[in-house]
Design a protein around this motif. Structure first.
Motif, short mmCIF file in Angstrom:
data_model
loop_
_atom_site.label_atom_id
_atom_site.label_comp_id
_atom_site.label_asym_id
_atom_site.label_seq_id
_atom_site.Cartn_x
_atom_site.Cartn_y
_atom_site.Cartn_z
N GLU A 194 47.26 -40.68 -52.30
CA GLU A 194 46.10 -40.58 -52.94
C GLU A 194 46.23 -38.72 -53.22
OE1 GLU A 194 41.55 -40.08 -51.82
OE2 GLU A 194 42.10 -42.02 -52.59
N GLU A 195 46.04 -38.39 -51.92
CA GLU A 195 46.69 -37.23 -52.28
C GLU A 195 47.38 -36.42 -53.44
OE1 GLU A 195 46.18 -35.18 -48.34
OE2 GLU A 195 44.13 -35.65 -47.81
N MET A 196 48.64 -36.64 -53.01
CA MET A 196 49.41 -36.03 -54.04
C MET A 196 49.32 -36.67 -55.31
SD MET A 196 52.78 -37.73 -51.42
CE MET A 196 53.88 -37.01 -53.26
N THR A 197 49.09 -37.86 -56.07
CA THR A 197 48.67 -37.95 -57.21
C THR A 197 47.60 -37.61 -57.70
OG1 THR A 197 49.02 -40.76 -56.58
CG2 THR A 197 47.55 -40.21 -59.02
N MET A 198 46.66 -36.55 -56.90
CA MET A 198 45.01 -36.13 -57.16
C MET A 198 45.87 -34.87 -57.62
SD MET A 198 42.13 -37.69 -56.66
CE MET A 198 40.96 -36.34 -56.13
N LEU A 199 46.84 -34.26 -57.17
CA LEU A 199 47.51 -33.21 -57.36
C LEU A 199 48.23 -32.61 -57.95
CD1 LEU A 199 49.12 -32.21 -53.61
CD2 LEU A 199 47.44 -30.69 -55.31
N ASP A 200 49.00 -34.01 -58.88
CA ASP A 200 49.19 -34.02 -60.64
C ASP A 200 48.78 -33.93 -61.79
OD1 ASP A 200 51.83 -33.88 -59.14
OD2 ASP A 200 52.26 -35.95 -58.93
N THR A 201 47.26 -34.25 -60.80
CA THR A 201 46.46 -33.79 -62.01
C THR A 201 45.29 -32.85 -61.87
OG1 THR A 201 44.34 -35.72 -60.71
CG2 THR A 201 46.76 -37.31 -63.22
N THR A 202 45.43 -32.05 -61.00
CA THR A 202 44.17 -31.35 -60.70
C THR A 202 44.56 -30.18 -61.52
OG1 THR A 202 43.98 -32.59 -58.89
CG2 THR A 202 43.22 -30.19 -59.26
N VAL A 203 45.88 -29.29 -61.58
CA VAL A 203 45.68 -28.62 -62.54
C VAL A 203 46.53 -29.03 -64.12
CG1 VAL A 203 47.73 -26.32 -62.76
CG2 VAL A 203 46.64 -27.05 -60.37
N GLN A 204 45.89 -28.93 -65.00
CA GLN A 204 45.81 -28.61 -66.34
C GLN A 204 45.99 -27.42 -67.21
OE1 GLN A 204 42.28 -30.70 -67.83
NE2 GLN A 204 42.62 -32.12 -66.43
N LYS A 205 45.79 -26.44 -67.16
CA LYS A 205 45.57 -25.12 -68.13
C LYS A 205 45.94 -24.08 -67.17
CE LYS A 205 44.51 -23.24 -72.50
NZ LYS A 205 43.75 -23.37 -73.65
N ARG A 206 46.75 -22.96 -67.31
CA ARG A 206 46.45 -21.56 -66.80
C ARG A 206 45.85 -20.97 -67.26
NH1 ARG A 206 50.72 -21.71 -69.62
NH2 ARG A 206 51.77 -19.82 -69.90
N ILE A 207 44.44 -19.93 -67.09
CA ILE A 207 44.06 -18.76 -67.83
C ILE A 207 44.19 -17.88 -67.28
CG2 ILE A 207 42.30 -17.94 -68.81
CD1 ILE A 207 41.33 -21.05 -69.36
N GLY A 208 44.78 -16.91 -67.91
CA GLY A 208 44.59 -15.25 -67.03
C GLY A 208 43.65 -14.53 -67.47
N ILE A 209 42.59 -14.25 -66.53
CA ILE A 209 41.37 -12.88 -66.84
C ILE A 209 41.39 -11.99 -66.30
CG2 ILE A 209 38.95 -12.73 -66.03
CD1 ILE A 209 39.34 -16.43 -65.30
N LEU A 210 41.85 -10.91 -67.12
CA LEU A 210 41.73 -9.49 -66.96
C LEU A 210 40.29 -8.40 -67.02
CD1 LEU A 210 45.06 -9.60 -69.26
CD2 LEU A 210 45.14 -9.32 -66.71
N VAL A 211 39.97 -7.77 -65.84
CA VAL A 211 38.78 -7.57 -66.06
C VAL A 211 38.89 -5.50 -66.89
CG1 VAL A 211 36.41 -6.57 -64.58
CG2 VAL A 211 37.85 -8.48 -64.20
#
Length: 145
Positions: free
Chosen positions: A10-27
């Motif tokens: 279940e944890e392995m499956t959750m990890l596969d669906t948790t990350v969808q997209k990256r967004i870099g945030i610069l201050v």
């Protein structure tokens, strides 16, 4: 044992669906100036600028190829500082380009603060780097061969 195996699966499956997209945030201190610089000099964009009722930019979303960068205003009370006010750069933004040398020439002609010109790196990329007006470190690269 079966319960542990199910939990791991279940944890392995959750990890596969948790990350969808990256967004870099610069201050940055001056979002308008940085958006203009990043568009004109580095060729990023288009940008969407969100402003408060006074017209002050509070969020900039800037296209960077297949990704997106957000520009966030500095908020020292929350620990958000631009490299300029922090006095140091603690991160680097790396952008893939089709032609490293052509990108370098464009940026240099438009006033980029070049730290090093295009060079073949031992890790398989040709890249050049510069600092933006608030001290953020940028690297532009293309795969070798």
């Amino acid at each position: 044992d079966t319960e542990d195996l199910l939990r791991v699966l279940e944890e392995m499956t959750m990890l596969d669906t948790t990350v969808q997209k990256r967004i870099g945030i610069l201050v940055y201190e001056d979002l308008d100036a940085m958006q203009q610089y990043l568009t004109d000099v580095y060729g990023l964009g288009p940008a969407v600028v969100s402003r408060d009722d006074d017209g002050t930019p509070v969020h900039v979303e800037l296209q960077a190829g297949d990704g997106v960068l957000w520009l966030h205003p500095a908020h020292p009370d929350m620990g958000y500082s631009s490299p300029q006010s922090a006095g140091t750069c603690t991160a680097m933004t790396a952008i893939m380009v089709d032609d490293c040398d052509a990108h370098f020439r464009h940026a240099a002609e438009h006033g980029a603060d070049v730290r090093y010109e295009p060079v073949d790196q031992p890790y398989g990329y040709r890249e050049w780097s510069s600092l933006d007006p608030e001290g953020g470190f940028w690297s532009f690269m293309q795969p070798l061969g």
